[in-house]
Design a protein around this motif. Structure first.
Motif, PDB file in Angstrom:
ATOM      1  N   THR A 178       0.846  -1.202   0.000  1.00 58.15           N
ATOM      2  CA  THR A 178       0.000   0.000   0.000  1.00 58.15           C
ATOM      3  C   THR A 178       0.879   1.249   0.000  1.00 58.15           C
ATOM      4  O   THR A 178       0.549   2.259  -0.629  1.00 58.15           O
ATOM      5  CB  THR A 178      -0.919   0.009   1.239  1.00 58.15           C
ATOM      6  N   HIS A 179       1.993   1.159   0.728  1.00 62.61           N
ATOM      7  CA  HIS A 179       2.956   2.256   0.769  1.00 62.61           C
ATOM      8  C   HIS A 179       4.182   1.859  -0.047  1.00 62.61           C
ATOM      9  O   HIS A 179       4.849   0.858   0.252  1.00 62.61           O
ATOM     10  CB  HIS A 179       3.335   2.574   2.224  1.00 62.61           C
ATOM     11  N   GLY A 180       4.470   2.649  -1.075  1.00 63.53           N
ATOM     12  CA  GLY A 180       5.458   2.244  -2.066  1.00 63.53           C
ATOM     13  C   GLY A 180       6.862   2.057  -1.532  1.00 63.53           C
ATOM     14  O   GLY A 180       7.648   1.306  -2.110  1.00 63.53           O
ATOM     15  N   ASP A 181       7.201   2.751  -0.434  1.00 67.46           N
ATOM     16  CA  ASP A 181       8.569   2.636   0.074  1.00 67.46           C
ATOM     17  C   ASP A 181       8.723   1.524   1.101  1.00 67.46           C
ATOM     18  O   ASP A 181       9.780   1.382   1.707  1.00 67.46           O
ATOM     19  CB  ASP A 181       9.044   3.980   0.647  1.00 67.46           C
ATOM     20  N   GLU A 182       7.681   0.739   1.312  1.00 67.34           N
ATOM     21  CA  GLU A 182       7.775  -0.394   2.241  1.00 67.34           C
ATOM     22  C   GLU A 182       8.016  -1.659   1.406  1.00 67.34           C
ATOM     23  O   GLU A 182       7.152  -2.523   1.259  1.00 67.34           O
ATOM     24  CB  GLU A 182       6.498  -0.462   3.091  1.00 67.34           C
ATOM     25  N   TYR A 183       9.232  -1.738   0.864  1.00 71.72           N
ATOM     26  CA  TYR A 183       9.584  -2.796  -0.093  1.00 71.72           C
ATOM     27  C   TYR A 183       9.177  -4.185   0.408  1.00 71.72           C
ATOM     28  O   TYR A 183       8.639  -5.001  -0.337  1.00 71.72           O
ATOM     29  CB  TYR A 183      11.093  -2.816  -0.337  1.00 71.72           C
ATOM     30  N   VAL A 208       8.594   5.874  -2.930  1.00 75.29           N
ATOM     31  CA  VAL A 208       7.924   6.806  -2.013  1.00 75.29           C
ATOM     32  C   VAL A 208       6.669   6.156  -1.434  1.00 75.29           C
ATOM     33  O   VAL A 208       6.112   5.228  -2.010  1.00 75.29           O
ATOM     34  CB  VAL A 208       7.535   8.125  -2.723  1.00 75.29           C
ATOM     35  N   ARG A 209       6.248   6.702  -0.313  1.00 77.44           N
ATOM     36  CA  ARG A 209       5.057   6.174   0.369  1.00 77.44           C
ATOM     37  C   ARG A 209       3.769   6.436  -0.431  1.00 77.44           C
ATOM     38  O   ARG A 209       2.974   5.511  -0.636  1.00 77.44           O
ATOM     39  CB  ARG A 209       4.982   6.820   1.754  1.00 77.44           C
ATOM     40  N   PRO A 210       3.540   7.677  -0.922  1.00 82.75           N
ATOM     41  CA  PRO A 210       2.264   7.930  -1.622  1.00 82.75           C
ATOM     42  C   PRO A 210       2.213   7.258  -2.997  1.00 82.75           C
ATOM     43  O   PRO A 210       3.209   6.729  -3.484  1.00 82.75           O
ATOM     44  CB  PRO A 210       2.238   9.450  -1.787  1.00 82.75           C
ATOM     45  N   VAL A 221      -0.393  -5.801   4.745  1.00 84.72           N
ATOM     46  CA  VAL A 221       1.000  -5.876   5.180  1.00 84.72           C
ATOM     47  C   VAL A 221       1.672  -4.517   4.987  1.00 84.72           C
ATOM     48  O   VAL A 221       1.588  -3.908   3.911  1.00 84.72           O
ATOM     49  CB  VAL A 221       1.763  -6.973   4.403  1.00 84.72           C
ATOM     50  N   HIS A 222       2.299  -4.051   6.053  1.00 81.20           N
ATOM     51  CA  HIS A 222       3.036  -2.788   6.056  1.00 81.20           C
ATOM     52  C   HIS A 222       4.397  -3.019   6.722  1.00 81.20           C
ATOM     53  O   HIS A 222       4.758  -4.137   7.070  1.00 81.20           O
ATOM     54  CB  HIS A 222       2.262  -1.722   6.850  1.00 81.20           C
ATOM     55  N   ALA A 223       5.119  -1.937   6.922  1.00 79.25           N
ATOM     56  CA  ALA A 223       6.392  -1.944   7.661  1.00 79.25           C
ATOM     57  C   ALA A 223       6.605  -0.485   8.092  1.00 79.25           C
ATOM     58  O   ALA A 223       6.017   0.419   7.508  1.00 79.25           O
ATOM     59  CB  ALA A 223       7.520  -2.425   6.754  1.00 79.25           C
ATOM     60  N   PRO A 224       7.455  -0.187   9.069  1.00 78.85           N
ATOM     61  CA  PRO A 224       8.473  -1.025   9.703  1.00 78.85           C
ATOM     62  C   PRO A 224       8.291  -1.161  11.221  1.00 78.85           C
ATOM     63  O   PRO A 224       9.301  -1.244  11.934  1.00 78.85           O
ATOM     64  CB  PRO A 224       9.721  -0.199   9.425  1.00 78.85           C
TER      65      PRO A 224
HETATM   66 ZN   LIG Z   1       2.616   1.428   5.585  1.00 81.29          ZN
END
Ligand SMILES: [Zn+2]
Length: 287
Positions: free
Chosen positions: A92-97, A137-139, A203-206
Motif C-alpha cells: 500500500t505504501h510504495g517505500d515499504e519494499y 515513495v510512500r504515496p 501488510v506494512h512496515a516497519p
Molecule cells: Zn505502511
C-alpha cells in the motif's frame, strides 16, 4: 434436437488464426507481464520470473501511472460449507519494499499448499507507482497516502484537517483532495464491496508489530511469529477506520520489522503459520 441456422457460418482467416492460438491464460497478460518486469526489476527479493510465476491477473483498474493493479484468487476447494473469504494486500505504501515481497513469498507457499480452507484474494502490489519512483515513495502516483484516502465516515469532516493540524502537512501522509480520489483506493473499496471479505490482512512496515481493528468480539492475535500485538491508532481514511471500525470487518495489519530488509525465512514462515492459525480459530464465513 437443436436446429442450427441454415446458413453456413463464415469466419475470416484472422479469426480462425486467433481461435487456433494458445489460450490467453497460458501466458501473463500484457499488463501483468509489464508490471512484473518493472517490480521484479525493482525488488531485490522477487525476480521478474517469480512474479510471473504467481499467475497474477489484471483487475481492470490502472494506477495514475498507467500500471495494471494485479490480483490472484485462490478459491475454496470442494467444501460444503462456505469458506471464510480473506483479502490479503501488500504494498500500500510504495517505500515499504518488504510489504510487497513478503506477500509474493506467501503466495508462493499458497501456490504449493493451498488447502482450500479459505477463499483468498491477494493483491501483493497495491501501489506499484510509489514503489517504482526513484527512490520509492510512500504515496501513490497522484501524491496521496492510500491508507488515508478511503471513504471513512469522518473523511470529509476530518481527513484534511487532521493532516494539516496533526500530521504537520507531511506530504507522505496527504489524504488526497477527496475520499477515494485515487484509482487504487476505489479498486480496494470495490473489492471490499464485491468480494465481501470476512477478514482483511494488510501488510506494512516497519513497526514490527501486528495490529487489529474491527469487531470487539474477535480476539486479536497475541502475536504473529516474532511480531507482538500492539493496538495502533486508526486515522481518517485509513483501512482500519474504514473497514475495521465503520464496516465492522476484522482488519489485521501486519507491520514487518523493516521496510527494506526481508524477514528471515524462519520468521516469514512462522508469521504465516501463526496468521493461518489465527484465521482458522477466529474468522467465520458470514455466508
Ligand atoms: Zn505502511
Amino acid at each position: 434436437m437443436v436446429n442450427f441456422p441454415f446458413f453456413q457460418f463464415w469466419a475470416p482467416a484472422a479469426l480462425l488464426a486467433a481461435l487456433a492460438a494458445p489460450p490467453a491464460a497460458a501466458a501473463a497478460s500484457a499488463g501483468a507481464a509489464e508490471v512484473c518486469r518493472l517490480i521484479g526489476g525493482k525488488l531485490s527479493s522477487v525476480s521478474v520470473a517469480e512474479c510471473l510465476d504467481r499467475g497474477l491477473v489484471e483487475s481492470g483498474v490502472r494506477t495514475s501511472g498507467g500500471l495494471a493493479l494485479l490480483y490472484k484468487e485462490y478459491p475454496p476447494l470442494g467444501a460444503r460449507k462456505p469458506n471464510a473469504r480473506v483479502l490479503l494486500i501488500g504494498g500500500t505504501h510504495g517505500d515499504e519494499y518488504a510489504s510487497f515481497s513478503v506477500v509474493f513469498k506467501w503466495m508462493e507457499i499458497l501456490d504449493r499448499h493451498h488447502s482450500g480452507l479459505f477463499h483468498w484474494r491477494i493483491a501483493p502490489a497495491v501501489n506499484p507507482d510509489g514503489l517504482l519512483e526513484s527512490p520509492a515513495v510512500r504515496p501513490n502516483g497522484g501524491g496521496a497516502d492510500l491508507n488515508r484516502n478511503l471513504a471513512s465516515r469522518d473523511w470529509n469532516e476530518k481527513a484534511l484537517h487532521y493532516w494539516r493540524n496533526h500530521a504537520g502537512g507531511d506530504r507522505r501522509r496527504y489524504p488526497g483532495p477527496r475520499a477515494e480520489s485515487e484509482s487504487e483506493t476505489r479498486w480496494l473499496a470495490g473489492e471490499i464491496r464485491s468480494f465481501r471479505p470476512d477478514v482483511i490482512v494488510s501488510v506494512h512496515a516497519p513497526y514490527g508489530v501486528v495490529d487489529y481493528d474491527g469487531p470487539a468480539g474477535i480476539a486479536p492475535p497475541a502475536g504473529l511469529g516474532p511480531l507482538p500485538f500492539l493496538d495502533l491508532p486508526t486515522f481518517p481514511g485509513s483501512l482500519g477506520r474504514y473497514a475495521g471500525e465503520d464496516l465492522g470487518i476484522p482488519v489485521l495489519t501486519i507491520e514487518l520489522a523493516s521496510s527494506r530488509r526481508m524477514p528471515s525465512d524462519g520468521d516469514l514462515r512462522t508469521i504465516w503459520v501463526d496468521l493461518v492459525r489465527w484465521l482458522r480459530l477466529n474468522i467465520r464465513a458470514r455466508g
